[in-house]
Motif scaffolding. Structure first.
Motif, short mmCIF file in Angstrom:
data_model
loop_
_atom_site.label_atom_id
_atom_site.label_comp_id
_atom_site.label_asym_id
_atom_site.label_seq_id
_atom_site.Cartn_x
_atom_site.Cartn_y
_atom_site.Cartn_z
N GLY A 75 0.78 -1.23 0.00
CA GLY A 75 0.00 0.00 0.00
C GLY A 75 0.81 1.27 0.00
O GLY A 75 0.25 2.36 0.09
N ARG A 76 2.13 1.16 -0.08
CA ARG A 76 2.99 2.33 -0.17
C ARG A 76 3.90 2.20 -1.38
O ARG A 76 4.16 1.09 -1.85
CB ARG A 76 3.85 2.51 1.09
CG ARG A 76 3.03 2.84 2.32
CD ARG A 76 3.89 2.98 3.56
NE ARG A 76 3.04 3.31 4.71
CZ ARG A 76 2.75 4.53 5.12
NH1 ARG A 76 3.28 5.57 4.48
NH2 ARG A 76 1.98 4.74 6.16
N ILE A 77 4.38 3.33 -1.88
CA ILE A 77 5.34 3.31 -2.97
C ILE A 77 6.54 4.16 -2.57
O ILE A 77 6.38 5.25 -2.00
CB ILE A 77 4.72 3.78 -4.31
CG1 ILE A 77 5.76 3.66 -5.44
CG2 ILE A 77 4.12 5.16 -4.21
CD1 ILE A 77 5.16 3.75 -6.83
N TYR A 78 7.73 3.63 -2.83
CA TYR A 78 8.98 4.26 -2.42
C TYR A 78 9.83 4.56 -3.65
O TYR A 78 9.85 3.78 -4.61
CB TYR A 78 9.76 3.34 -1.48
CG TYR A 78 9.01 2.94 -0.24
CD1 TYR A 78 9.00 3.76 0.88
CD2 TYR A 78 8.33 1.72 -0.16
CE1 TYR A 78 8.33 3.39 2.04
CE2 TYR A 78 7.66 1.34 0.98
CZ TYR A 78 7.66 2.18 2.09
OH TYR A 78 7.00 1.80 3.23
N LEU A 79 10.57 5.67 -3.57
CA LEU A 79 11.47 6.06 -4.65
C LEU A 79 12.90 6.14 -4.13
O LEU A 79 13.17 6.81 -3.13
CB LEU A 79 11.05 7.42 -5.23
CG LEU A 79 12.02 8.08 -6.22
CD1 LEU A 79 12.20 7.23 -7.46
CD2 LEU A 79 11.53 9.49 -6.58
N THR A 80 13.81 5.45 -4.81
CA THR A 80 15.24 5.57 -4.54
C THR A 80 15.90 6.13 -5.79
O THR A 80 15.70 5.62 -6.90
CB THR A 80 15.87 4.20 -4.21
OG1 THR A 80 15.22 3.66 -3.05
CG2 THR A 80 17.35 4.33 -3.94
#
Length: 399
Positions: free
Chosen positions: A383-388
């Motif tokens: 349910g979350r989206i992460y950016l690296t």
């Protein structure tokens, strides 16, 4: 003259005391690997999860124990490991942040030897660790400011994960602590052997790859067990296990409406397919778009922003039956808008979450700013989206 020297000396001494300057003794590692660690477990405050343990950890690499099996030390300690931030920038932004001991990643705030510039990529967000076979332990710890090994013995016994990993010298790895099964509440790690620094990547292309590392059964679970954070928008229910990803590039960040002017050829363009996987550490292929794709770009600065849409196969941008303002999309559609520094609000009826732009603008050489292409990873987890974001080393400013 002596009074002037004494005055300068006292001023310098005051600065040292005021800034709390201290010497850090680093342990040299002869054949290091480079490791970055993210805690992807989140606090979910719902009636169904109120009794769950807070996923706040101390990470121990090659721990030592006494005769009774109690933890007494470790070759490497990553204490106060909190849930990860939505954005991991291309530089170690957490060092010097003294407002909290909580660390959103490792090494993060830790004063340790970090990676070098490797094939032009800045690895200062990766820590140097010993290569070879390593034992890695994630131990629960109280959410306080007491260092792990100063805690009472009974508070150092609760272990979530105890496993081994194998690292090759001079190679780059990302270690994820993940929930593997949502219903069974089992957790584990996924070690990814990165390859971005080995690929023939162009300076004029922006690269991104995608992962869905969500727990088995997350999207099917009832909403009462999921985080009700409104900022998660269409991601908060999760996405299905097989999704297609499309990109739209917008001409200017002065207009953050997704109905605004797009770069020719980049309105709902298909990019790739992503399948849920939290067991195999295969690196997803990178896809790209041109840095200077906008008609307004001048080879120094560009103002484009990106919108990525995850859709169930069989749906696409042109035949999407879900309304723009619909947050509960049945896990069939989720949207992330990558604009500015990510600290912006789009229209209140917009169902997309917000992350920073994939492009980096910094003062470089005589240009202030100059736009640089980057290498990026977007990861969906429960349910979350992460950016690296990773960046090549750029020329320092000329003043």
């Amino acid at each position: 003259m002596k009074k002037q020297i004494l005055s300068i000396y006292l001023s310098l001494l005051a600065m040292v005391i005021a800034t709390g300057c201290r010497k850090v003794d680093y342990t040299k590692i002869d054949q290091p690997a480079y490791l970055r660690v993210f805690n992807n477990l989140n606090y979910v405050q719902t009636l169904g999860t109120k009794d769950d343990k807070v996923p706040f950890f101390c990470m121990l690499i090659n721990p030592t124990t006494d005769a009774n099996g109690n933890l007494t030390g470790a070759e490497i300690v990553g204490d106060f490991l909190d849930k990860r931030d939505a954005y991991a920038p291309p530089y170690p932004s957490h060092i010097g942040n003294s407002t909290s001991v909580n660390n959103p990643e490792y090494p993060g705030k830790e004063n340790v030897l970090v990676g070098p510039i490797l094939n032009g990529f800045d690895l200062s967000s990766w820590a140097q660790v010993p290569s070879g076979k390593l034992r890695v332990v994630f131990a629960y710890r109280p959410k306080n400011t007491i260092p792990f090994f100063q805690l009472e013995t009974h508070l150092k016994k609760d272990i979530l994960v105890d496993t081994t990993i194998n690292l090759t010298s001079k190679e780059v790895y990302t270690l994820h602590l993940l929930q593997k099964d949502f219903e069974k509440k089992t957790s584990g790690v996924l070690l990814r052997h990165e390859n971005f620094y080995k690929l023939p990547l162009s300076d004029s292309l922006v690269y991104v790859n995608f992962y869905n590392m969500s727990a088995k059964g997350f999207w099917q679970a009832d909403d009462q067990f999921k985080d009700d954070d409104f900022a998660l928008k269409s991601f908060k229910g999760g996405i299905k296990d097989d999704m297609n990803v499309y990109v739209s590039l917008y001409e200017s960040q002065s207009n953050l409406n997704h109905r605004g002017l797009t770069v020719p050829g980049y309105k709902g363009k298909y990019l790739t397919n992503v399948k849920r996987n939290n067991t195999e550490a295969t690196v997803s292929p990178y896809v790209s778009f041109p840095l200077w794709s906008s008609s307004k770009a001048n080879g120094v600065v560009t103002d484009i922003w990106q919108r990525f849409e995850f859709l169930l196969p069989g749906m696409d941008i042109s035949n999407n039956p879900i309304h723009d303002s619909q947050i509960n999309t049945g896990s069939n559609w989720a949207v992330v808008n990558c604009v500015l520094n990510g600290k912006v609000s789009l229209q209140s009826n917009e169902n997309g979450t917000v992350l920073p732009n994939l492009l980096v603008n910094v003062h470089s050489g005589k240009d202030n700013p100059r736009t640089f292409a980057t290498v990026n990873t977007l990861e969906v987890v429960n349910g979350r989206i992460y950016l690296t974001t990773i960046q090549r080393k750029y020329a320092p400013p000329i003043y």
